[in-house]
Design an enzyme around this catalytic site. Structure first.
Site, PDB file in Angstrom:
ATOM      1  N   SER A  59       0.900  -1.175   0.184  1.00 17.34           N
ATOM      2  CA  SER A  59       0.000   0.123  -0.035  1.00 17.34           C
ATOM      3  C   SER A  59       0.841   1.392  -0.095  1.00 17.34           C
ATOM      4  CB  SER A  59      -1.084  -0.309   1.233  1.00 17.34           C
ATOM      5  OG  SER A  59      -0.266   0.269   2.506  1.00 17.34           O
ATOM      6  N   LYS A 113       0.578   4.317   6.847  1.00 18.60           N
ATOM      7  CA  LYS A 113       0.094   5.269   5.884  1.00 18.60           C
ATOM      8  C   LYS A 113       0.405   6.773   5.933  1.00 18.60           C
ATOM      9  CE  LYS A 113      -2.939   2.076   4.161  1.00 18.60           C
ATOM     10  NZ  LYS A 113      -2.289   1.020   4.611  1.00 18.60           N
TER      11      LYS A 113
END
Length: 144
Positions: free
Chosen positions: A65, A102
């Site tokens: 990701s 993230k």
């Protein structure tokens, strides 16, 4: 050591070792230069990468990701829990029982976790989420 689906955590160990040899010449990526005038000293990666050993941890990445930010599967992250979270920093977060890494997006009191891969959705944090910013990524160590 603690393992989740997306990260494996390690705690740095104190060491009295002098570190690895470091040649302070710069290594050319162009035309090779003679190695006559190099100086040799010792370099400790702990001293270079760990600013506060009491709040610093290592974690191995699992997943794709964050590939756009240069974080790839099996990379080793250096995470400092003593740093303040800020907009646009890469953070390790605990979200609804799972760790994730993230990019933080903070705007007008709202928080989003933004992946750096278009195949993954942006996550908006709401009051319904169990959410904690666990630490800030300061460095990434890669194997070549």
């Amino acid at each position: 050591m603690h393992t989740t689906d997306s990260l494996t955590f390690f705690t740095p160990e104190s060491s009295d070792s002098l570190g690895a040899l470091f040649f302070d010449t710069g290594i050319s990526c162009g035309i090779p230069s003679p190695a006559e005038d190099f100086s040799q000293q010792r370099l400790s990666l702990d001293k270079e990468l760990v600013k506060n050993s009491e709040t610093t941890f290592f974690a191995r990445v699992s997943g794709q990701s964050m590939i756009g930010a240069g974080l790839e599967d099996n990379d080793l992250l250096v995470i400092d829990r003593g740093l303040e979270p800020q907009n646009n920093r890469i953070a390790v977060c605990f979200l609804d029982g799972e760790f994730t890494v993230k990019r933080l997006r903070v705007d007008n009191g709202e928080v989003w976790l933004k992946p750096e891969n278009p195949n993954y959705p942006i996550i908006k944090i709401t009051q319904d989420n169990k959410f904690l910013i666990w630490g800030i990524v300061t460095n990434v160590i890669k194997k070549v």
